[in-house]
Design a protein around this motif. Structure first.
Motif, PDB file in Angstrom:
ATOM      1  N   VAL A  48       7.761  -5.579  -6.747  1.00 45.36           N
ATOM      2  CA  VAL A  48       6.726  -6.620  -6.839  1.00 45.36           C
ATOM      3  C   VAL A  48       5.818  -6.553  -5.619  1.00 45.36           C
ATOM      4  O   VAL A  48       4.591  -6.571  -5.738  1.00 45.36           O
ATOM      5  N   LEU A  49       6.418  -6.458  -4.445  1.00 45.77           N
ATOM      6  CA  LEU A  49       5.607  -6.409  -3.222  1.00 45.77           C
ATOM      7  C   LEU A  49       4.835  -5.104  -3.100  1.00 45.77           C
ATOM      8  O   LEU A  49       3.684  -5.109  -2.645  1.00 45.77           O
ATOM      9  N   TYR A  50       5.419  -3.999  -3.516  1.00 46.91           N
ATOM     10  CA  TYR A  50       4.687  -2.723  -3.495  1.00 46.91           C
ATOM     11  C   TYR A  50       3.457  -2.806  -4.398  1.00 46.91           C
ATOM     12  O   TYR A  50       2.376  -2.345  -4.034  1.00 46.91           O
ATOM     13  N   ALA A  51       3.609  -3.397  -5.562  1.00 48.41           N
ATOM     14  CA  ALA A  51       2.470  -3.545  -6.480  1.00 48.41           C
ATOM     15  C   ALA A  51       1.419  -4.489  -5.890  1.00 48.41           C
ATOM     16  O   ALA A  51       0.220  -4.207  -5.942  1.00 48.41           O
ATOM     17  N   TYR A  52       1.861  -5.587  -5.326  1.00 50.68           N
ATOM     18  CA  TYR A  52       0.941  -6.568  -4.752  1.00 50.68           C
ATOM     19  C   TYR A  52       0.100  -5.954  -3.633  1.00 50.68           C
ATOM     20  O   TYR A  52      -1.102  -6.191  -3.546  1.00 50.68           O
ATOM     21  N   TYR A  53       0.745  -5.164  -2.786  1.00 49.25           N
ATOM     22  CA  TYR A  53       0.044  -4.548  -1.671  1.00 49.25           C
ATOM     23  C   TYR A  53      -0.527  -3.165  -2.002  1.00 49.25           C
ATOM     24  O   TYR A  53      -0.991  -2.459  -1.113  1.00 49.25           O
TER      25      TYR A  53
END
Length: 71
Positions: A48-53
């Motif tokens: 989720v965080l990889y996609a967000y950033y």
């Protein structure tokens, strides 16, 4: 992510420290293509965080890694 309710880890005396280590590993993995973990909660939160950033890193399991290697 835990504080927001996403894939929360069970609260134990060691869970806070474990989350810190997981976050540290996920951060350092951003310099590579894959973050390999068999912890489903950690894998989901990292993705989720990889996609967000907009990070190219993908969190995958060891099973998925072996599939990629054996192709």
């Amino acid at each position: 992510m835990d504080m927001l309710g996403f894939w929360q880890d069970k609260l134990t005396t060691r869970s806070t420290l474990a989350r810190l280590y997981d976050a540290n590993h996920a951060y350092h993995a951003t310099f590579y293509d894959y973050f390999v973990t068999d912890d489903k909660r950690t894998k989901n939160k990292a993705n989720v965080l990889y996609a967000y950033y907009k990070c190219k890193t993908k969190a995958i399991s060891t099973t998925h890694l072996l599939e990629l290697i054996n192709k």
